[in-house]
Design a protein around this motif. Structure first.
Motif, mmCIF file in Angstrom:
data_model
loop_
_atom_site.group_PDB
_atom_site.id
_atom_site.type_symbol
_atom_site.label_atom_id
_atom_site.label_comp_id
_atom_site.label_asym_id
_atom_site.label_seq_id
_atom_site.Cartn_x
_atom_site.Cartn_y
_atom_site.Cartn_z
ATOM 1 N N ALA A 141 -3.252 -9.169 -4.008
ATOM 2 C CA ALA A 141 -3.746 -7.896 -4.535
ATOM 3 C C ALA A 141 -4.002 -6.881 -3.433
ATOM 4 O O ALA A 141 -4.416 -5.756 -3.712
ATOM 5 N N GLY A 142 -3.773 -7.270 -2.168
ATOM 6 C CA GLY A 142 -3.922 -6.329 -1.060
ATOM 7 C C GLY A 142 -5.241 -6.413 -0.317
ATOM 8 O O GLY A 142 -5.460 -5.654 0.622
ATOM 9 N N ARG A 143 -6.129 -7.339 -0.716
ATOM 10 C CA ARG A 143 -7.399 -7.489 -0.015
ATOM 11 C C ARG A 143 -7.183 -8.209 1.304
ATOM 12 O O ARG A 143 -6.289 -9.047 1.436
ATOM 13 N N SER A 144 -8.016 -7.899 2.296
ATOM 14 C CA SER A 144 -7.927 -8.586 3.577
ATOM 15 C C SER A 144 -8.620 -9.937 3.489
ATOM 16 O O SER A 144 -9.491 -10.152 2.640
ATOM 17 N N LEU A 145 -8.239 -10.854 4.375
ATOM 18 C CA LEU A 145 -8.871 -12.175 4.373
ATOM 19 C C LEU A 145 -10.350 -12.053 4.691
ATOM 20 O O LEU A 145 -11.178 -12.764 4.111
ATOM 21 N N THR A 146 -10.712 -11.146 5.604
ATOM 22 C CA THR A 146 -12.117 -10.935 5.948
ATOM 23 C C THR A 146 -12.925 -10.542 4.721
ATOM 24 O O THR A 146 -14.019 -11.068 4.479
ATOM 25 N N ASP A 147 -12.383 -9.625 3.929
ATOM 26 C CA ASP A 147 -13.076 -9.164 2.731
ATOM 27 C C ASP A 147 -13.229 -10.288 1.717
ATOM 28 O O ASP A 147 -14.288 -10.474 1.116
ATOM 29 N N ILE A 148 -12.168 -11.056 1.522
ATOM 30 C CA ILE A 148 -12.205 -12.156 0.555
ATOM 31 C C ILE A 148 -13.255 -13.182 0.946
ATOM 32 O O ILE A 148 -14.011 -13.682 0.101
ATOM 33 N N THR A 185 1.680 -4.469 -1.765
ATOM 34 C CA THR A 185 0.668 -3.764 -2.559
ATOM 35 C C THR A 185 0.106 -2.586 -1.780
ATOM 36 O O THR A 185 -0.114 -1.499 -2.334
ATOM 37 N N LEU A 186 -0.124 -2.782 -0.480
ATOM 38 C CA LEU A 186 -0.625 -1.691 0.360
ATOM 39 C C LEU A 186 0.382 -0.544 0.411
ATOM 40 O O LEU A 186 -0.007 0.625 0.429
ATOM 41 N N ALA A 187 1.669 -0.889 0.441
ATOM 42 C CA ALA A 187 2.703 0.156 0.448
ATOM 43 C C ALA A 187 2.643 0.971 -0.836
ATOM 44 O O ALA A 187 2.780 2.203 -0.815
ATOM 45 N N TRP A 232 0.296 2.135 9.613
ATOM 46 C CA TRP A 232 0.244 1.471 10.927
ATOM 47 C C TRP A 232 0.318 -0.042 10.763
ATOM 48 O O TRP A 232 1.056 -0.724 11.476
ATOM 49 N N LEU A 233 -0.457 -0.574 9.813
ATOM 50 C CA LEU A 233 -0.476 -2.022 9.588
ATOM 51 C C LEU A 233 0.881 -2.524 9.120
ATOM 52 O O LEU A 233 1.397 -3.526 9.632
ATOM 53 N N LEU A 234 1.489 -1.818 8.163
ATOM 54 C CA LEU A 234 2.781 -2.242 7.634
ATOM 55 C C LEU A 234 3.868 -2.163 8.705
ATOM 56 O O LEU A 234 4.763 -3.008 8.756
ATOM 57 N N GLY A 235 3.784 -1.154 9.577
ATOM 58 C CA GLY A 235 4.775 -0.999 10.629
ATOM 59 C C GLY A 235 4.772 -2.154 11.611
ATOM 60 O O GLY A 235 5.795 -2.461 12.231
ATOM 61 N N LYS A 240 10.742 -4.510 10.146
ATOM 62 C CA LYS A 240 12.103 -4.282 9.682
ATOM 63 C C LYS A 240 12.145 -3.393 8.448
ATOM 64 O O LYS A 240 13.117 -2.691 8.201
ATOM 65 N N THR A 241 11.071 -3.456 7.660
ATOM 66 C CA THR A 241 11.024 -2.672 6.422
ATOM 67 C C THR A 241 10.285 -1.354 6.606
ATOM 68 O O THR A 241 10.724 -0.311 6.102
ATOM 69 N N TYR A 242 9.166 -1.393 7.337
ATOM 70 C CA TYR A 242 8.311 -0.219 7.428
ATOM 71 C C TYR A 242 8.145 0.314 8.847
ATOM 72 O O TYR A 242 7.312 1.176 9.083
ATOM 73 N N GLY A 243 8.925 -0.213 9.795
ATOM 74 C CA GLY A 243 8.826 0.261 11.169
ATOM 75 C C GLY A 243 9.383 1.658 11.322
ATOM 76 O O GLY A 243 10.093 2.180 10.453
#
Length: 276
Positions: A141-148, A185-187, A232-235, A240-243
């Motif tokens: 769902a796009g949540r970070s591991l820290t948040d979970i 999901t973030l995208a 920035w995170l996706l890049g 290869k997809t978001y760089g």
């Protein structure tokens, strides 16, 4: 309920009452049906219906949530019961999560050791299918591991990463796939954030009493930051997809590389306008 943007006396009174309880303005405005913190400050700045005095009195009456041994002990006692830091910091008279984390980072009066010890109490460390399913679902769902891992009943991050590293009952592959889905999901969220203009304007009262809408630079800047952070995170996670650079060696779903596709197109652009 839709996000409240317009001033009402009832909403203003409720915000002041929550401030008196010791909650921060950012915490109050984090709810989906509340206005932005910048919007509330603008009500005080233009003294909307005498709100400036009410706001100032509420801030002055709020309990100070600075460090004290009693407050630090209470945080640790509540954490030992299995509550999350976020939950504890919503109690009346308690500091914000960031303040508590600062106490731990600076080891205020030896707080760090006690804080990190109690955070492990009541946390599951044994792998289970139910925990793995819940973690992968939230990651997708796009949540970070820290948040979970701040949620009640969740293990700490180190335990989850160890499960993935050791591929506990096939968890490694599931974990990586869930992270992949989470990045996608973030995208999607980037487009939603960019298209959402509901909070771009706030009401301002002129000297003659006329109310106008002006751009809320705080909200706009915040939206831009949210988009750029995701980009920035996706890049870096999916270059290869978001760089920023085109990878001509990447292949499409049919197996053709970008180099092959570009070669196929070369010389066949007759229908495109010529550059002069």
């Amino acid at each position: 309920m839709s996000r409240a943007l317009s001033y009402t006396p009832e909403l203003a009174d409720w915000i002041c009452a929550e401030l008196v309880k010791g909650r921060t303005l950012k915490e109050i405005c984090r709810a989906p049906d509340m206005p932005r913190a910048g919007t509330v400050r603008s009500w005080a700045r233009v003294n909307r219906d005498g709100f400036a005095a009410k706001y100032a009195d509420a801030r002055a009456a709020a309990p100070k949530a600075g460090y004290s041994p009693e407050r630090a002990n209470r945080v640790c006692e509540e954490l030992a019961k299995g509550r999350t830091v976020t939950d504890v910091c919503q109690d009346q008279g308690m500091p914000s999560v960031r303040v508590v984390q600062t106490w731990a980072q600076t080891d205020r009066d030896g707080f760090a050791a006690q804080y990190h010890a109690v955070r492990k109490i009541g946390r599951p460390t044994v792998y289970s299918v139910e925990l793995a399913d819940a973690i992968c679902r939230e990651l997708s769902a796009g949540r970070s591991l820290t948040d979970i891992c701040h949620d009640a009943g969740m293990p700490d991050e180190a335990s989850v990463r160890l499960w993935a590293h050791d591929d506990r009952k096939g968890f490694g592959a599931r974990y990586r796939q869930a992270r992949q889905f989470g990045y996608e999901t973030l995208a999607d969220e980037m487009l939603d954030i960019a298209d959402d203009s509901r909070n771009d304007f706030v009401e301002r009262r002129k000297a003659n009493g006329e109310v106008t809408l002006v751009a809320d630079q705080e909200a706009i800047t915040r939206a831009r930051l949210r988009v750029e952070t995701r980009r920035w995170l996706l890049g870096r996670m999916l270059p290869k997809t978001y760089g920023d650079e085109l990878d001509v060696t990447a292949a499409d779903e049919a197996g053709h590389s970008w180099a092959d596709l570009l070669k196929a197109v070369d010389g066949r652009s007759r229908g495109l306008p010529n550059r002069k």
